[in-house]
Design a protein around this motif. Sequence first.
Motif, PDB file in Angstrom:
ATOM      1  N   SER A 135      12.943   1.582  -5.601  1.00  0.00           N
ATOM      2  CA  SER A 135      11.710   1.217  -6.291  1.00  0.00           C
ATOM      3  C   SER A 135      10.812   0.328  -5.426  1.00  0.00           C
ATOM      4  N   CYS A 136      11.418  -0.442  -4.513  1.00  0.00           N
ATOM      5  CA  CYS A 136      10.542  -1.305  -3.707  1.00  0.00           C
ATOM      6  C   CYS A 136       9.803  -0.509  -2.647  1.00  0.00           C
ATOM      7  N   SER A 137      10.139   0.785  -2.509  1.00  0.00           N
ATOM      8  CA  SER A 137       9.412   1.626  -1.562  1.00  0.00           C
ATOM      9  C   SER A 137       8.260   2.367  -2.224  1.00  0.00           C
ATOM     10  N   ALA A 138       8.076   2.173  -3.532  1.00  0.00           N
ATOM     11  CA  ALA A 138       7.060   2.951  -4.242  1.00  0.00           C
ATOM     12  C   ALA A 138       5.681   2.769  -3.616  1.00  0.00           C
ATOM     13  N   VAL A 139       5.354   1.538  -3.233  1.00  0.00           N
ATOM     14  CA  VAL A 139       4.015   1.280  -2.701  1.00  0.00           C
ATOM     15  C   VAL A 139       3.792   1.874  -1.308  1.00  0.00           C
ATOM     16  N   PRO A 140       4.683   1.583  -0.335  1.00  0.00           N
ATOM     17  CA  PRO A 140       4.469   2.224   0.963  1.00  0.00           C
ATOM     18  C   PRO A 140       4.478   3.749   0.879  1.00  0.00           C
ATOM     19  N   LEU A 141       5.313   4.270   0.005  1.00  0.00           N
ATOM     20  CA  LEU A 141       5.360   5.716  -0.191  1.00  0.00           C
ATOM     21  C   LEU A 141       4.032   6.226  -0.733  1.00  0.00           C
ATOM     22  N   PHE A 142       3.511   5.517  -1.712  1.00  0.00           N
ATOM     23  CA  PHE A 142       2.229   5.901  -2.305  1.00  0.00           C
ATOM     24  C   PHE A 142       1.144   5.938  -1.236  1.00  0.00           C
ATOM     25  N   ILE A 143       1.070   4.852  -0.440  1.00  0.00           N
ATOM     26  CA  ILE A 143       0.045   4.787   0.606  1.00  0.00           C
ATOM     27  C   ILE A 143       0.251   5.912   1.613  1.00  0.00           C
ATOM     28  N   GLY A 144       1.506   6.089   2.023  1.00  0.00           N
ATOM     29  CA  GLY A 144       1.803   7.111   3.014  1.00  0.00           C
ATOM     30  C   GLY A 144       1.436   8.509   2.540  1.00  0.00           C
TER      31      GLY A 144
ATOM     32  N   ARG B   6      10.307  -5.619  14.632  1.00  0.00           N
ATOM     33  CA  ARG B   6       9.690  -5.877  13.337  1.00  0.00           C
ATOM     34  C   ARG B   6      10.533  -5.274  12.212  1.00  0.00           C
ATOM     35  N   VAL B   7      10.690  -6.057  11.169  1.00  0.00           N
ATOM     36  CA  VAL B   7      11.400  -5.575   9.993  1.00  0.00           C
ATOM     37  C   VAL B   7      10.367  -5.412   8.884  1.00  0.00           C
ATOM     38  N   ALA B   8      10.172  -4.166   8.445  1.00  0.00           N
ATOM     39  CA  ALA B   8       9.135  -3.897   7.451  1.00  0.00           C
ATOM     40  C   ALA B   8       9.732  -3.812   6.056  1.00  0.00           C
ATOM     41  N   GLY B   9       9.174  -4.584   5.149  1.00  0.00           N
ATOM     42  CA  GLY B   9       9.635  -4.537   3.758  1.00  0.00           C
ATOM     43  C   GLY B   9       9.003  -5.655   2.966  1.00  0.00           C
ATOM     44  N   PRO B  10       8.709  -5.396   1.689  1.00  0.00           N
ATOM     45  CA  PRO B  10       8.014  -6.381   0.871  1.00  0.00           C
ATOM     46  C   PRO B  10       8.882  -7.575   0.486  1.00  0.00           C
ATOM     47  N   GLY B  11      10.130  -7.596   0.874  1.00  0.00           N
ATOM     48  CA  GLY B  11      10.969  -8.744   0.533  1.00  0.00           C
ATOM     49  C   GLY B  11      12.086  -8.411  -0.429  1.00  0.00           C
ATOM     50  N   CYS B  12      12.419  -7.131  -0.524  1.00  0.00           N
ATOM     51  CA  CYS B  12      13.526  -6.761  -1.407  1.00  0.00           C
ATOM     52  C   CYS B  12      14.855  -7.111  -0.709  1.00  0.00           C
ATOM     53  N   LYS B  37       8.845 -10.368  10.484  1.00  0.00           N
ATOM     54  CA  LYS B  37       8.909  -9.619   9.229  1.00  0.00           C
ATOM     55  C   LYS B  37       7.521  -9.126   8.865  1.00  0.00           C
ATOM     56  N   VAL B  38       7.425  -7.874   8.511  1.00  0.00           N
ATOM     57  CA  VAL B  38       6.148  -7.323   8.076  1.00  0.00           C
ATOM     58  C   VAL B  38       6.237  -7.121   6.572  1.00  0.00           C
ATOM     59  N   THR B  39       5.480  -7.917   5.822  1.00  0.00           N
ATOM     60  CA  THR B  39       5.619  -7.839   4.368  1.00  0.00           C
ATOM     61  C   THR B  39       4.377  -7.261   3.703  1.00  0.00           C
ATOM     62  N   ASP B  40       3.242  -7.258   4.417  1.00  0.00           N
ATOM     63  CA  ASP B  40       2.021  -6.764   3.795  1.00  0.00           C
ATOM     64  C   ASP B  40       2.045  -5.232   3.766  1.00  0.00           C
ATOM     65  N   PHE B  41       1.751  -4.682   2.580  1.00  0.00           N
ATOM     66  CA  PHE B  41       1.847  -3.233   2.429  1.00  0.00           C
ATOM     67  C   PHE B  41       0.919  -2.483   3.370  1.00  0.00           C
ATOM     68  N   ASP B  43       0.049  -3.381   6.358  1.00  0.00           N
ATOM     69  CA  ASP B  43       0.652  -3.362   7.689  1.00  0.00           C
ATOM     70  C   ASP B  43       1.855  -2.422   7.735  1.00  0.00           C
ATOM     71  N   ILE B  44       2.620  -2.405   6.634  1.00  0.00           N
ATOM     72  CA  ILE B  44       3.779  -1.507   6.589  1.00  0.00           C
ATOM     73  C   ILE B  44       3.320  -0.062   6.723  1.00  0.00           C
ATOM     74  N   ALA B  45       2.263   0.269   5.976  1.00  0.00           N
ATOM     75  CA  ALA B  45       1.753   1.641   6.023  1.00  0.00           C
ATOM     76  C   ALA B  45       1.222   1.963   7.411  1.00  0.00           C
ATOM     77  N   ALA B  46       0.551   0.982   8.033  1.00  0.00           N
ATOM     78  CA  ALA B  46      -0.016   1.230   9.361  1.00  0.00           C
ATOM     79  C   ALA B  46       1.079   1.503  10.386  1.00  0.00           C
ATOM     80  N   LEU B  47       2.262   0.973  10.155  1.00  0.00           N
ATOM     81  CA  LEU B  47       3.382   1.238  11.052  1.00  0.00           C
ATOM     82  C   LEU B  47       3.999   2.612  10.791  1.00  0.00           C
ATOM     83  N   GLY B  48       3.552   3.263   9.730  1.00  0.00           N
ATOM     84  CA  GLY B  48       4.066   4.589   9.433  1.00  0.00           C
ATOM     85  C   GLY B  48       5.357   4.561   8.644  1.00  0.00           C
ATOM     86  N   ILE B  49       5.666   3.439   8.036  1.00  0.00           N
ATOM     87  CA  ILE B  49       6.891   3.334   7.254  1.00  0.00           C
ATOM     88  C   ILE B  49       6.624   3.825   5.830  1.00  0.00           C
TER      89      ILE B  49
END
Lengths: 366, 83
Positions: A135-144, B6-12, B37-41, B43-49
């Motif tokens: 569930s914590c991947s929902a946002v990056p997945l959405f953007i991607g 870099r570790v990408a993730g919102p903090g889970c 740590k990359v926590t901003d969505f 930035d995470i998306a820009a990395l292609g994650i």
Amino acid sequence: MKAQEMPAEPSGATGTAAPGETSPRRTRGLGRYLLAGIPALALWMALYWVLEPFSKWVAFDLAGLAESSRLGMAVQFFLFEAPKVLMLLLLVVFGVGILRSFFTPERTRRILAGKRESAGNLLAALLGVPTPFCSCSAVPLFIGFVTAGVPLGVTLSFLVASPMVNEVALVLLFGLFGWKVAAIYAGTGLSIAVFAGFVIGKLKLEGWVEEWVYATSAGAGMGGEEQIAWSDRVSAGLQAVRDIVGRVWPYVLAGIAVGAGIHGYVPTNAMAHLMGKSAWWAVPAAVLIGVPMYSNAAGIIPIVQALMEKGAALGTVLAFMMAVIGLSLPEAVILRKVLKPKLIAVYFGVVALGILAVGYLFNMIF
Amino acid sequence: MNLDIRVAGPGCRNCQELEARVIKALEDLRVEATVVKVTDFKDIAALGILTTPGLIINGKAVLQGKLPSVGIVKGLILEAMRS
């Protein structure tokens, strides 16, 4: 810098070019695992078949409880259902873990990119089931997805189907209700995902997505397909067992214990006028109670099963379950980062409508 | 060569665990690196994650959507150092 990395991208090419070289090794690996897997499966089945007589023997002969007593019924129910459901979970989660190693989010995105509505919604809902993500991947997945050209409605179909139709829910439904209810649940859950995504797509609500999302240029990510050997797929299955079964087993046991209590002590038909067919308000009430409840399928289904046994209607119970699993407040909070409140409201509203429809439909049919 | 991890993730939970394992792997290998740590969505998306946690070494996404063992992290670090 970005452009330099691009050569890794030519997607699919690496996935299709290599088989000539790697496939003999991969199939040999598969044969070895099949050889080990068949006796293991036979042992599993043998154990599965003796569970019921064994639970009766322990409860009625060993512990000496009367077969008709409330305690006896509750104890035997627990001793049979708990290992049964855990065994089913082990098997199915392992299988799904292997299946999932064939579906990466990137491959799913590539399949869905540029797909049109309707067919795209159906495909997205179907892919939502085996594609792994938490569930914590929902946002990056959405953007991607959205930035790669997957339409908004198709993306949402994916996001609805994924939590709602999941292997843990299906195993519990199969184990406690039988295959028909499990199939109905899977079918209606997918239908709701397709319907919700389709409606939102038709409403053209792209403007209600936070502006920065479309301004983001998603990176190339991992690039080409990785070649996965069978040994890695099997270890992915074992990892899934550790992660998922390791996480849900206390809920399953607690849920079945509560269920066993209801089974033994609550009189039959106690729930009939509260959650039965005749109460028209039961379905919306079940949805309203279900949405703020944040639980997983593992904890909720055994309780729901016991309620049904005592006269609650199938449609009401399904609606309750779908509301608990498919719509949750934490999910809304997470999605708020990319969706404006209006769109979250529409999203929840449309899915809730679908759940209501399913509830009434099944109360009418059964 | 300076290693940039870099570790990408919102903090889970998995993301925090991955960061801990990266630090453990670096200690075991006695390798110096900057771990961010990359926590901003965005930035995470820009990395292609697409799925978290994601592991990016020297700008290249090497792993995403699963929590690797310390041993696997070590292998990925060594591989990145060779190339």
